[in-house]
Design a protein around this motif. Structure first.
Motif, PDB file in Angstrom:
ATOM      1  N   ARG A 157      43.314  38.652  31.325  1.00 25.78           N
ATOM      2  CA  ARG A 157      41.932  38.463  30.882  1.00 25.78           C
ATOM      3  C   ARG A 157      41.119  39.755  30.911  1.00 25.78           C
ATOM      4  N   GLY A 158      41.635  40.775  31.556  1.00 24.57           N
ATOM      5  CA  GLY A 158      40.874  42.018  31.673  1.00 24.57           C
ATOM      6  C   GLY A 158      40.175  42.119  33.013  1.00 24.57           C
ATOM      7  N   ALA A 159      39.220  43.024  33.114  1.00 27.83           N
ATOM      8  CA  ALA A 159      38.534  43.299  34.377  1.00 27.83           C
ATOM      9  C   ALA A 159      37.790  42.064  34.887  1.00 27.83           C
ATOM     10  N   LEU A 160      37.689  41.956  36.191  1.00 23.74           N
ATOM     11  CA  LEU A 160      36.967  40.852  36.808  1.00 23.74           C
ATOM     12  C   LEU A 160      35.468  41.003  36.574  1.00 23.74           C
ATOM     13  N   PRO A 161      34.729  39.901  36.588  1.00 25.92           N
ATOM     14  CA  PRO A 161      33.264  40.012  36.535  1.00 25.92           C
ATOM     15  C   PRO A 161      32.733  40.626  37.825  1.00 25.92           C
ATOM     16  N   ALA A 162      31.459  40.957  37.839  1.00 27.48           N
ATOM     17  CA  ALA A 162      30.865  41.664  38.976  1.00 27.48           C
ATOM     18  C   ALA A 162      31.053  40.909  40.294  1.00 27.48           C
ATOM     19  N   GLY A 163      30.979  39.601  40.262  1.00 26.68           N
ATOM     20  CA  GLY A 163      31.136  38.825  41.490  1.00 26.68           C
ATOM     21  C   GLY A 163      32.565  38.485  41.833  1.00 26.68           C
ATOM     22  N   GLY A 164      33.531  39.017  41.069  1.00 30.95           N
ATOM     23  CA  GLY A 164      34.921  38.652  41.276  1.00 30.95           C
ATOM     24  C   GLY A 164      35.201  37.258  40.754  1.00 30.95           C
ATOM     25  N   ARG A 165      36.312  36.689  41.149  1.00 35.12           N
ATOM     26  CA  ARG A 165      36.667  35.331  40.737  1.00 35.12           C
ATOM     27  C   ARG A 165      37.143  34.522  41.934  1.00 35.12           C
ATOM     28  N   THR A 166      36.822  33.240  41.909  1.00 37.17           N
ATOM     29  CA  THR A 166      37.344  32.284  42.884  1.00 37.17           C
ATOM     30  C   THR A 166      38.043  31.178  42.116  1.00 37.17           C
ATOM     31  N   LEU A 167      39.271  30.877  42.490  1.00 38.76           N
ATOM     32  CA  LEU A 167      40.106  29.912  41.779  1.00 38.76           C
ATOM     33  C   LEU A 167      40.544  28.794  42.717  1.00 38.76           C
ATOM     34  N   ASP A 168      40.700  27.621  42.153  1.00 39.42           N
ATOM     35  CA  ASP A 168      41.191  26.437  42.864  1.00 39.42           C
ATOM     36  C   ASP A 168      42.519  26.070  42.220  1.00 39.42           C
ATOM     37  N   VAL A 169      43.615  26.181  42.979  1.00 40.19           N
ATOM     38  CA  VAL A 169      44.937  25.914  42.422  1.00 40.19           C
ATOM     39  C   VAL A 169      45.684  24.909  43.294  1.00 40.19           C
ATOM     40  N   ARG A 202      47.617  23.347  48.229  1.00 44.77           N
ATOM     41  CA  ARG A 202      46.304  23.445  47.596  1.00 44.77           C
ATOM     42  C   ARG A 202      45.716  24.769  48.071  1.00 44.77           C
ATOM     43  N   GLU A 203      45.268  25.582  47.154  1.00 45.01           N
ATOM     44  CA  GLU A 203      44.765  26.900  47.528  1.00 45.01           C
ATOM     45  C   GLU A 203      43.432  27.191  46.852  1.00 45.01           C
ATOM     46  N   TYR A 204      42.606  27.922  47.575  1.00 46.02           N
ATOM     47  CA  TYR A 204      41.491  28.642  46.972  1.00 46.02           C
ATOM     48  C   TYR A 204      41.872  30.113  47.019  1.00 46.02           C
ATOM     49  N   VAL A 205      41.762  30.763  45.880  1.00 46.39           N
ATOM     50  CA  VAL A 205      42.186  32.158  45.744  1.00 46.39           C
ATOM     51  C   VAL A 205      40.962  33.002  45.394  1.00 46.39           C
ATOM     52  N   ARG A 206      40.827  34.140  46.029  1.00 40.19           N
ATOM     53  CA  ARG A 206      39.684  35.036  45.781  1.00 40.19           C
ATOM     54  C   ARG A 206      40.183  36.378  45.276  1.00 40.19           C
ATOM     55  N   LEU A 207      39.572  36.869  44.215  1.00 44.27           N
ATOM     56  CA  LEU A 207      39.867  38.188  43.670  1.00 44.27           C
ATOM     57  C   LEU A 207      38.560  38.954  43.572  1.00 44.27           C
ATOM     58  N   GLY A 208      38.542  40.174  44.073  1.00 47.36           N
ATOM     59  CA  GLY A 208      37.325  40.971  44.043  1.00 47.36           C
ATOM     60  C   GLY A 208      37.469  42.201  44.909  1.00 47.36           C
ATOM     61  N   SER A 209      36.357  42.632  45.479  1.00 47.01           N
ATOM     62  CA  SER A 209      36.369  43.797  46.363  1.00 47.01           C
ATOM     63  C   SER A 209      36.905  43.401  47.731  1.00 47.01           C
ATOM     64  N   ASP A 262      35.069  45.070  38.295  1.00 50.03           N
ATOM     65  CA  ASP A 262      34.186  45.484  37.199  1.00 50.03           C
ATOM     66  C   ASP A 262      33.904  46.980  37.224  1.00 50.03           C
ATOM     67  N   ASP A 263      34.068  47.626  38.417  1.00 44.64           N
ATOM     68  CA  ASP A 263      33.832  49.066  38.507  1.00 44.64           C
ATOM     69  C   ASP A 263      35.095  49.885  38.270  1.00 44.64           C
ATOM     70  N   GLY A 264      36.188  49.218  37.905  1.00 44.12           N
ATOM     71  CA  GLY A 264      37.442  49.911  37.607  1.00 44.12           C
ATOM     72  C   GLY A 264      38.382  50.044  38.792  1.00 44.12           C
ATOM     73  N   SER A 265      37.932  49.715  39.990  1.00 46.72           N
ATOM     74  CA  SER A 265      38.799  49.813  41.165  1.00 46.72           C
ATOM     75  C   SER A 265      39.822  48.679  41.170  1.00 46.72           C
ATOM     76  N   VAL A 266      40.915  48.882  41.893  1.00 43.92           N
ATOM     77  CA  VAL A 266      41.957  47.860  41.979  1.00 43.92           C
ATOM     78  C   VAL A 266      41.428  46.678  42.786  1.00 43.92           C
ATOM     79  N   ALA A 267      41.625  45.480  42.259  1.00 42.12           N
ATOM     80  CA  ALA A 267      41.121  44.280  42.923  1.00 42.12           C
ATOM     81  C   ALA A 267      41.917  43.967  44.180  1.00 42.12           C
ATOM     82  N   HIS A 268      41.218  43.502  45.184  1.00 40.67           N
ATOM     83  CA  HIS A 268      41.842  42.935  46.377  1.00 40.67           C
ATOM     84  C   HIS A 268      41.933  41.419  46.169  1.00 40.67           C
ATOM     85  N   THR A 269      42.883  40.793  46.845  1.00 40.81           N
ATOM     86  CA  THR A 269      43.031  39.343  46.723  1.00 40.81           C
ATOM     87  C   THR A 269      43.245  38.720  48.096  1.00 40.81           C
TER      88      THR A 269
END
Length: 350
Positions: free
Chosen positions: A158-170, A192-199, A287-294
Motif C-alpha cells: 500500500r505504500g508508506a503508512l499514514p502519520a498515525g501509523g496503522r492498527t489492524l485486527d486479524v 486473534r491479534e491486534y497489530v500495530r505499525l508505526g514509530s 510517513d517520514d520515510g523511516s523504517v516502520a516498527h511493528t
C-alpha cells in the motif's frame, strides 16, 4: 505419518514426574464432548459449546479494542510461500513450520502413488510408511504460523503508512508442528491479534496498553493472571543466544494462566515488539520515510477457552455470574464500564 502416537506420548508422559494432571483436563474435555478426538495428538474437533465460548470471547476482545478503530482483516490459514520465505521464520523455527504439498504428476506417477498407498494401508496407523508422499510436490502455499504474518506484505504494497501509523485486527487458524497430549498445545489453533505499525514510540505505547487491557480482560473472566518477560522457542544452538537477546531487550511478555501443564503455566496472551524486523524485510515506511516498527498482541483463543473450563468447570451454566454476564450478557457495556473504571492509560489511543 503420525510422529507421536497416543501410546508413545502416554509412555513418555508416564516417565515424567507428577504429570497426572496434564492428562486430566484433556480427558475430561474429551469425555464431555467439548473436544473431539481425531486420533492425532494436538488436533481436535470442537463442540458447539466450545465454539460458543470462543465466539463470545472474540466479541469481548472486539469491544476491548474497538476504540482503537482497527482495520479488520481476515486471512485463510495459509499464506504465499514466497512471503513465508521472506519472513525469516525458518531461521528461527524450522521445526514448527508446515508446508502444503500436492500431487503434480502424470498417470504413471499416480499409479506409483496408489501402489505405495495400498502398501501403507496394510500397516498399523502408527507404523504406516510414507512412500506415497514421494509423489507429492511443494505448492506455492505454506500454513500460517502466526495470524499477523500475512499482514506485513499486504500493508507494504500500500505504500508508506499514514502519520498515525496503522492498527489492524486479524484472526486466523495457525499451525505449529508440535504434537502433544497437552490440550493447551494444539497443532491447529486460532490467534486473534491486534497489530500495530508505526514509530517505535507508537508501538511501545500500544504494547504497554495491551498488557494492561489483556490483564483486565482475564481478571474480568475471573482467571488467575501473571504477566512475565518471555522469549520465543528459537531453534538450534544459536537459538539460546537469540532468546537471551530477546529477553535482554524485553521484546516479549506473556500473560500466563494455569491450564493443563502441571509443570508450569501456559501463555494465553503474548505482547510482542518486533522493532524494525518486519518493516525492514518488507520495506514498510512511516510517513517520514523511516523504517516502520511493528508489534502485536496475540490472544490464544483455544487456550483462554480451556482456561475457562479448567477454572470454572465443564458446565458453562454453572460458571460465575459475573463471567456469564460478561460473555452471555451485554458484553459491550461491561467491557466499556471496565475500561472506564480502569487507569487512564488503558483508555489512551496508542
Amino acid at each position: 505419518m503420525n510422529l507421536m502416537t497416543d501410546r508413545a506420548a502416554a509412555a513418555a508422559t508416564a516417565m515424567a514426574v507428577d504429570v497426572g494432571p496434564s492428562l486430566t483436563l484433556r480427558d475430561e474435555m474429551l469425555a464431555a464432548g467439548l473436544l473431539i478426538d481425531t486420533g492425532e495428538n494436538g488436533l481436535y474437533g470442537r463442540s458447539q459449546i466450545f465454539e460458543d465460548v470462543v465466539d463470545r470471547l472474540n466479541l469481548a476482545i472486539t469491544h476491548l479494542g474497538k476504540d482503537q478503530q482497527p482495520e479488520v482483516l481476515r486471512f485463510p490459514p495459509a499464506m504465499r510461500r514466497t512471503d513465508f520465505e521472506d519472513s525469516e521464520y525458518l531461521k528461527s523455527f524450522p521445526n514448527l513450520a508446515g508446508t502444503v504439498h500436492s500431487f503434480c504428476g502424470n498417470d504413471l506417477g499416480h499409479q506409483r502413488l496408489l501402489r505405495a498407498l495400498d502398501d501403507a494401508m496394510n500397516e498399523r496407523d502408527d507404523e504406516r510408511d510414507d512412500a506415497w508422499m514421494e509423489q507429492q510436490k511443494p505448492t506455492r502455499l505454506v500454513l500460517t504460523p502466526a495470524a499477523c504474518y500475512p499482514v506485513y506484505p499486504v500493508i507494504a504494497r500500500r505504500g508508506a503508512l499514514p502519520a498515525g501509523g496503522r492498527t489492524l485486527d486479524v484472526l486466523s487458524y495457525c499451525f505449529r508442528h508440535e504434537p502433544s497430549l497437552d490440550p493447551g498445545r494444539m497443532q491447529m489453533f486460532r490467534q486473534r491479534e491486534y497489530v500495530r505499525l508505526g514509530s517505535a514510540e507508537q508501538v511501545m505505547a500500544f504494547r504497554q496498553m495491551w498488557i494492561e487491557r489483556g490483564t483486565l480482560l482475564v481478571r474480568l473472566l475471573q482467571l488467575p493472571v501473571e504477566v512475565d518477560l518471555a522469549n520465543d522457542p528459537f531453534f538450534g544452538r544459536g537459538g539460546k543466544i537469540v532468546a537471551d537477546s530477546q529477553r535482554a531487550q524485553a521484546l516479549k511478555f506473556e500473560l500466563l494462566i494455569p491450564v493443563a501443564d502441571p509443570r508450569g503455566k501456559t501463555a494465553c496472551l503474548s505482547f510482542n515488539y518486533h522493532m524494525e524486523h518486519f518493516g525492514a524485510i518488507w520495506k514498510i515506511a512511516c510517513d517520514d520515510g523511516s523504517v516502520a516498527h511493528t508489534g502485536c498482541v496475540g490472544f490464544g483463543m483455544e487456550r483462554i477457552t480451556l482456561a475457562l473450563f479448567r477454572h470454572h468447570g465443564l458446565d458453562v451454566n454453572a460458571w460465575p455470574d459475573a463471567v456469564r454476564a460478561l460473555l452471555w450478557g451485554d458484553t459491550e457495556a461491561r467491557v466499556g464500564d471496565a475500561l472506564q473504571a480502569a487507569p487512564a492509560s488503558l483508555g489512551e489511543r496508542a
